[in-house]
Design an enzyme around this catalytic site. Structure first.
Site, PDB file in Angstrom:
ATOM      1  N   GLY A   1       0.763  -0.826   0.016  1.00 36.14           N
ATOM      2  CA  GLY A   1      -0.056   0.035  -0.211  1.00 36.14           C
ATOM      3  C   GLY A   1       0.995   1.044  -0.478  1.00 36.14           C
ATOM      4  N   ALA A   2       1.861   0.861  -0.966  1.00 30.78           N
ATOM      5  CA  ALA A   2       3.252   2.278  -0.308  1.00 30.78           C
ATOM      6  C   ALA A   2       2.333   3.294  -1.626  1.00 30.78           C
ATOM      7  CB  ALA A   2       4.078   1.710  -1.534  1.00 30.78           C
TER       8      ALA A   2
ATOM      9  N   ARG B   1     -14.497  -0.604  12.286  1.00 36.41           N
ATOM     10  CA  ARG B   1     -13.105  -1.230  11.693  1.00 36.41           C
ATOM     11  C   ARG B   1     -13.404  -2.905  10.827  1.00 36.41           C
ATOM     12  NH1 ARG B   1     -10.716   0.855  15.889  1.00 36.41           N
ATOM     13  NH2 ARG B   1      -9.589   2.620  15.153  1.00 36.41           N
TER      14      ARG B   1
ATOM     15  N   ASP C   1      -2.482   3.338  19.950  1.00 36.55           N
ATOM     16  CA  ASP C   1      -3.189   3.895  20.534  1.00 36.55           C
ATOM     17  C   ASP C   1      -2.436   3.805  21.722  1.00 36.55           C
ATOM     18  OD1 ASP C   1      -5.700   2.340  18.954  1.00 36.55           O
ATOM     19  OD2 ASP C   1      -4.307   0.646  18.822  1.00 36.55           O
TER      20      ASP C   1
ATOM     21  N   HIS D   1      -7.051  -3.747  18.188  1.00 39.71           N
ATOM     22  CA  HIS D   1      -7.262  -2.504  17.877  1.00 39.71           C
ATOM     23  C   HIS D   1      -8.413  -2.035  18.022  1.00 39.71           C
ATOM     24  CE1 HIS D   1      -6.302   1.422  15.887  1.00 39.71           C
ATOM     25  NE2 HIS D   1      -6.364   0.511  14.662  1.00 39.71           N
TER      26      HIS D   1
ATOM     27  N   GLN E   1      -1.826   6.925   1.788  1.00 38.53           N
ATOM     28  CA  GLN E   1      -2.058   7.583   2.713  1.00 38.53           C
ATOM     29  C   GLN E   1      -1.056   7.668   3.707  1.00 38.53           C
ATOM     30  OE1 GLN E   1      -4.056  10.955   3.054  1.00 38.53           O
ATOM     31  NE2 GLN E   1      -4.527  10.862   1.564  1.00 38.53           N
ATOM     32  N   ILE E   2      -1.077   6.280   4.797  1.00 32.64           N
ATOM     33  CA  ILE E   2      -0.701   6.299   5.696  1.00 32.64           C
ATOM     34  C   ILE E   2       1.604   6.301   5.189  1.00 32.64           C
ATOM     35  CG2 ILE E   2       1.070   4.551   7.576  1.00 32.64           C
ATOM     36  CD1 ILE E   2      -2.393   3.844   7.526  1.00 32.64           C
TER      37      ILE E   2
HETATM   38  P1  NAD Z   1      -5.673   4.777   1.541  1.00 33.35           P
HETATM   39  O1  NAD Z   1      -6.320   4.046   0.794  1.00 33.35           O
HETATM   40  O2  NAD Z   1      -4.366   5.993   1.630  1.00 33.35           O
HETATM   41  O3  NAD Z   1      -4.333   3.451   1.052  1.00 33.35           O
HETATM   42  C1  NAD Z   1      -4.023   2.466   1.118  1.00 33.35           C
HETATM   43  C2  NAD Z   1      -2.973   1.756  -0.514  1.00 33.35           C
HETATM   44  O4  NAD Z   1      -3.195   0.441  -0.311  1.00 33.35           O
HETATM   45  C3  NAD Z   1      -3.966   2.418  -1.564  1.00 33.35           C
HETATM   46  O5  NAD Z   1      -2.621   2.803  -2.182  1.00 33.35           O
HETATM   47  C4  NAD Z   1      -3.833   0.967  -2.263  1.00 33.35           C
HETATM   48  O6  NAD Z   1      -4.212   1.038  -3.843  1.00 33.35           O
HETATM   49  C5  NAD Z   1      -3.377  -0.170  -1.555  1.00 33.35           C
HETATM   50  N1  NAD Z   1      -3.308  -1.588  -1.366  1.00 33.35           N
HETATM   51  C6  NAD Z   1      -4.672  -1.943  -1.698  1.00 33.35           C
HETATM   52  N2  NAD Z   1      -5.282  -3.190  -1.993  1.00 33.35           N
HETATM   53  C7  NAD Z   1      -3.311  -3.455  -1.750  1.00 33.35           C
HETATM   54  C8  NAD Z   1      -3.258  -5.229  -2.197  1.00 33.35           C
HETATM   55  N3  NAD Z   1      -3.300  -6.165  -2.544  1.00 33.35           N
HETATM   56  N4  NAD Z   1      -1.369  -4.410  -2.637  1.00 33.35           N
HETATM   57  C9  NAD Z   1      -0.717  -3.828  -2.291  1.00 33.35           C
HETATM   58  N5  NAD Z   1      -1.623  -2.422  -2.056  1.00 33.35           N
HETATM   59  C10 NAD Z   1      -2.843  -2.141  -1.999  1.00 33.35           C
HETATM   60  O7  NAD Z   1      -4.874   3.859   3.229  1.00 33.35           O
HETATM   61  P2  NAD Z   1      -3.979   4.489   4.320  1.00 33.35           P
HETATM   62  O8  NAD Z   1      -5.200   4.903   5.044  1.00 33.35           O
HETATM   63  O9  NAD Z   1      -3.047   4.558   4.143  1.00 33.35           O
HETATM   64  O10 NAD Z   1      -4.691   2.867   5.309  1.00 33.35           O
HETATM   65  C11 NAD Z   1      -4.564   2.005   4.383  1.00 33.35           C
HETATM   66  C12 NAD Z   1      -5.666   0.632   6.130  1.00 33.35           C
HETATM   67  O11 NAD Z   1      -4.277   1.535   7.777  1.00 33.35           O
HETATM   68  C13 NAD Z   1      -6.954   1.338   6.424  1.00 33.35           C
HETATM   69  O12 NAD Z   1      -7.505  -0.553   6.710  1.00 33.35           O
HETATM   70  C14 NAD Z   1      -6.717   2.124   7.598  1.00 33.35           C
HETATM   71  O13 NAD Z   1      -7.763   1.198   8.212  1.00 33.35           O
HETATM   72  C15 NAD Z   1      -5.549   1.318   8.579  1.00 33.35           C
HETATM   73  N6  NAD Z   1      -5.127   2.167   9.348  1.00 33.35           N
HETATM   74  C16 NAD Z   1      -4.743   1.302  10.293  1.00 33.35           C
HETATM   75  C17 NAD Z   1      -4.354   0.970  10.996  1.00 33.35           C
HETATM   76  C18 NAD Z   1      -3.642   1.208  13.026  1.00 33.35           C
HETATM   77  O14 NAD Z   1      -2.965   1.792  14.274  1.00 33.35           O
HETATM   78  N7  NAD Z   1      -3.614  -0.565  12.809  1.00 33.35           N
HETATM   79  C19 NAD Z   1      -4.174   2.899  11.211  1.00 33.35           C
HETATM   80  C20 NAD Z   1      -4.496   3.909  10.515  1.00 33.35           C
HETATM   81  C21 NAD Z   1      -5.180   2.626   9.477  1.00 33.35           C
HETATM   82  C1  LMR Z   2      -7.005   4.886  13.469  1.00 33.88           C
HETATM   83  O1  LMR Z   2      -7.134   4.019  14.557  1.00 33.88           O
HETATM   84  O2  LMR Z   2      -6.843   5.276  13.387  1.00 33.88           O
HETATM   85  C2  LMR Z   2      -6.992   2.999  12.114  1.00 33.88           C
HETATM   86  O3  LMR Z   2      -7.393   2.051  12.344  1.00 33.88           O
HETATM   87  C3  LMR Z   2      -8.558   4.024  11.534  1.00 33.88           C
HETATM   88  C4  LMR Z   2      -9.531   3.897  12.017  1.00 33.88           C
HETATM   89  O4  LMR Z   2     -10.663   3.673  10.753  1.00 33.88           O
HETATM   90  O5  LMR Z   2     -10.007   4.443  13.073  1.00 33.88           O
END
Ligand code: NAD
Ligand code: LMR
Length: 327
Positions: free
Chosen positions: A11-12, A98, A159, A187, A15-16
């Site tokens: 997912g490079a 989630r 968290d 989470h 956003q993250i």
């Molecule tokens: P985003 O939509 O900006 O980016 C996700 C990227 O993943 C996209 O560019 C997409 O093309 C790519 N992608 C989708 N399927 C893929 C695959 N099979 N292989 C490779 N790349 C793939 O989302 P984001 O804001 O970067 O968030 C990513 C994930 O992280 C979400 O599921 C979000 O809920 C989660 N998240 C988790 C936490 C945590 O604390 N655990 C915190 C924030 C977000």
């Molecule tokens: C967060 O905790 O910010 C992430 O897991 C994104 C979400 O869906 O809340």
């Protein structure tokens, strides 16, 4: 020259990763003396955007960045890497939980787990970020039996950091004065942020706040912070999530300071009665590239009840994804 460490990131182009890749390239995970090679994975339609990210990485001329691999082939991305950060997955929008993402995202982790199993190094350090992170890590672990299961972890450091920040704000303390925070469980909104063992300087945190705040304000505020960010921003946390991933990996690899610990979601070893194998957040110390669950904390009845509720949620999620778990 020191052999570079290879870090895969899925997912490079998302956003993250836009907040995370530059910090990894600057040495924030492996430290200031260790070169890195980034293996960046995206789905094919996002490759153009990923090329732009690579251009910007190149333009930073990071001294520690030895190479960048850009690919839509998971076998190339995950081949022999030292660490793999599984970020690529759908984020939730306003009004969703989630766990609503399981159907779409779970299958990403069964597929990538199978590839990691085939081409990954058995000691690869995995951090799953894509939500629902604990259950996605559980799916990945089940599909990657060749990888050391201890090394398959999920992110609850965001968290943990949120909890420290809330406690610092409430007590007018410096974040750096707070030690031994705990996040138990999933989470999700059932997570259990717990100040029972925390200290603020030389004082016990529970003596600095009233118990009603700790149970009825602090816990829900931390547990629902992700949704609060989504409501304020229109999309889910990105920079703070990236920072959490960097902290998680840096602690695991470089160690935790004496007298403190961090929260990591790791395969349960049965500590605190939590079902073995579930990916559950515990307090851990880290040393020499390994982590140890703190196993001897006395848990109050009220916290124990919440810990069990979080376990039950993870067991329900596990049942929902049974079709993605090879028997
Ligand atoms: P985003 O939509 O900006 O980016 C996700 C990227 O993943 C996209 O560019 C997409 O093309 C790519 N992608 C989708 N399927 C893929 C695959 N099979 N292989 C490779 N790349 C793939 O989302 P984001 O804001 O970067 O968030 C990513 C994930 O992280 C979400 O599921 C979000 O809920 C989660 N998240 C988790 C936490 C945590 O604390 N655990 C915190 C924030 C977000
Ligand atoms: C967060 O905790 O910010 C992430 O897991 C994104 C979400 O869906 O809340």
């Amino acid at each position: 020259m020191t052999q570079p460490k290879r870090v895969a990131i899925t997912g490079a182009a998302g956003q993250i990763c836009y907040s995370m890749l530059f910090r990894i390239a600057a040495g924030d995970i492996y430290g200031p003396n260790q070169p890195v090679i980034l293996h960046l994975l995206e789905i094919t339609p996002a490759l153009g955007l990923l090329e732009a990210v690579k251009m910007e990485l190149d333009d930073c001329a990071f001294p520690l960045l030895a190479d960048v691999v850009v690919t839509d082939d998971p076998k190339v991305a995950l081949n022999g890497v030292d660490a793999a950060l599984f970020v690529g997955a759908k984020p939730r929008g306003p009004g969703m939980e989630r766990s609503d993402l399981i159907t779409d995202n779970g299958k990403i982790f069964s597929a990538l787990g199978a590839v990691l199993n085939e081409v990954g190094s058995p000691e690869c350090k995995v951090c799953v970020v894509g939500n629902p992170a604990n259950t996605n890590a559980f799916i990945l672990k089940a599909n990657a039996p060749n990888i050391n299961p201890r090394n398959i972890t999920a992110l609850t450091r965001l968290d943990h950091n949120r909890a420290i920040s809330q406690l610092a704000g409430k007590t007018d303390a410096l974040v750096s004065d707070i030690n031994r925070m705990v996040i138990w469980g999933n989470h999700s909104t059932t997570q259990v942020p717990d100040i029972s063992y925390a200290s603020i300087g030389d004082k016990a945190a529970k003596d600095c706040v009233d118990s009603d705040w700790a149970l009825n304000d602090f816990i829900p505020t931390v547990a629902k912070r992700g949704a609060a960010v989504i409501n304020a921003r229109g999309s889910s946390s990105a920079a703070s999530a990236a920072n959490g991933v960097i902290d998680h990996m840096a602690s695991w690899i470089q160690g935790t300071p004496d007298g403190d610990w961090v929260s990591m979601a790791v395969p349960s070893d049965g500590s605190y009665g939590i079902e073995e194998g579930l990916i559950y957040s515990f307090p851990v110390t880290c040393k020499d590239g390994d982590y140890t669950i703190i196993t001897d904390l006395e848990v109050s009845d009220v916290i124990k009840e919440k810990m069990i509720a979080s376990q039950t949620e993870l067991q329900d999620e596990k049942n929902t994804v049974a079709h993605l778990l090879p028997s």
